[in-house]
Scaffold this active site. Sequence first.
Site, PDB file in Angstrom:
ATOM      1  N   ASN A   1       0.844  -1.196   0.000  1.00  0.00           N
ATOM      2  CA  ASN A   1       0.000   0.000   0.000  1.00  0.00           C
ATOM      3  C   ASN A   1       0.880   1.247   0.000  1.00  0.00           C
ATOM      4  OD1 ASN A   1       0.570  -0.999   2.634  1.00  0.00           O
ATOM      5  ND2 ASN A   1      -1.092   0.171   3.549  1.00  0.00           N
TER       6      ASN A   1
ATOM      7  N   GLU B   1       0.360   5.166   0.624  1.00  0.00           N
ATOM      8  CA  GLU B   1      -0.597   6.166   1.118  1.00  0.00           C
ATOM      9  C   GLU B   1      -0.218   7.566   0.673  1.00  0.00           C
ATOM     10  OE1 GLU B   1      -0.961   5.418   5.359  1.00  0.00           O
ATOM     11  OE2 GLU B   1      -2.161   3.629   4.951  1.00  0.00           O
TER      12      GLU B   1
ATOM     13  N   GLU C   1      -3.007  -4.615  -3.088  1.00  0.00           N
ATOM     14  CA  GLU C   1      -3.539  -5.503  -4.130  1.00  0.00           C
ATOM     15  C   GLU C   1      -3.545  -4.792  -5.478  1.00  0.00           C
ATOM     16  OE1 GLU C   1      -4.762  -4.900  -1.184  1.00  0.00           O
ATOM     17  OE2 GLU C   1      -5.760  -6.642  -0.307  1.00  0.00           O
TER      18      GLU C   1
ATOM     19  N   CYS D   1      -9.973  -5.001   0.176  1.00  0.00           N
ATOM     20  CA  CYS D   1     -11.109  -4.075   0.263  1.00  0.00           C
ATOM     21  C   CYS D   1     -11.998  -4.245  -0.976  1.00  0.00           C
ATOM     22  CB  CYS D   1     -10.628  -2.628   0.416  1.00  0.00           C
ATOM     23  SG  CYS D   1     -10.165  -1.843  -1.147  1.00  0.00           S
TER      24      CYS D   1
ATOM     25  N   CYS E   1     -10.548  -3.131  -4.344  1.00  0.00           N
ATOM     26  CA  CYS E   1      -9.568  -4.099  -4.858  1.00  0.00           C
ATOM     27  C   CYS E   1     -10.251  -5.358  -5.389  1.00  0.00           C
ATOM     28  CB  CYS E   1      -8.545  -4.438  -3.781  1.00  0.00           C
ATOM     29  SG  CYS E   1      -7.432  -3.059  -3.449  1.00  0.00           S
TER      30      CYS E   1
HETATM   31  N1  THU Z   1      -5.114  -1.721   2.584  1.00  0.00           N
HETATM   32  C1  THU Z   1      -4.503  -2.524   1.667  1.00  0.00           C
HETATM   33  O1  THU Z   1      -3.459  -2.168   1.110  1.00  0.00           O
HETATM   34  N2  THU Z   1      -5.075  -3.711   1.374  1.00  0.00           N
HETATM   35  C2  THU Z   1      -6.131  -4.248   2.033  1.00  0.00           C
HETATM   36  O2  THU Z   1      -6.469  -5.398   1.797  1.00  0.00           O
HETATM   37  C3  THU Z   1      -6.852  -3.446   3.014  1.00  0.00           C
HETATM   38  C4  THU Z   1      -6.369  -2.068   3.225  1.00  0.00           C
HETATM   39  C5  THU Z   1      -4.448  -0.479   2.977  1.00  0.00           C
HETATM   40  C6  THU Z   1      -5.083   0.815   2.583  1.00  0.00           C
HETATM   41  C7  THU Z   1      -4.523   1.755   3.629  1.00  0.00           C
HETATM   42  O3  THU Z   1      -3.217   2.157   3.256  1.00  0.00           O
HETATM   43  C8  THU Z   1      -4.385   0.895   4.873  1.00  0.00           C
HETATM   44  O4  THU Z   1      -4.364  -0.448   4.391  1.00  0.00           O
HETATM   45  C9  THU Z   1      -5.485   1.072   5.886  1.00  0.00           C
HETATM   46  O5  THU Z   1      -6.732   0.961   5.320  1.00  0.00           O
END
Ligand code: THU
Length: 132
Positions: free
Chosen positions: A42, A44, A55, A88, A91
């Site tokens: 991820n 941000e 993902e 999520c 994704c």
């Molecule tokens: N996030 C992911 O990268 N994948 C997931 O399966 C769930 C959430 C990230 C998004 C954000 O950077 C952090 O996790 C918190 O939501």
Amino acid sequence: MNKEQLMESARNMKGKAYAPYSKFPVGVALLLKDGTVIHGVNVENVSLGATNCAERTAIFTAITNGYKKGDFQAIAVAGDTVDFLPPCSICRQVLAEFCLPDMPVYLTNEKREILALTLQDLLPYAFTDLEM
Ligand code: THU
């Protein structure tokens, strides 16, 4: 590569996540049918809506590298959560664009157990390229 190895590969990626706001690192390992493993984390942003999940990072990287719908074998998602961490909903929709409904999606938890689901399990009645 088996699911344990793929998950270990996803776990090893967490350290590369850029998650200064949520402090919720996620690592993904995406196995291609040719045996290649593509990773994602991820990424941000201070404008939180600009965040990209691990993902999607992996899928977009695969597409950037020339892979196409149907080339995907399995995906493993790793975080630091007590319970199994699922992708999520955004994704899931992105996965549905490129991966077949029966593709395995491996989740893990604090005990390092692996839950093997399919994309179809996670996204029944997916909105896909419907005929008109
Ligand atoms: N996030 C992911 O990268 N994948 C997931 O399966 C769930 C959430 C990230 C998004 C954000 O950077 C952090 O996790 C918190 O939501």
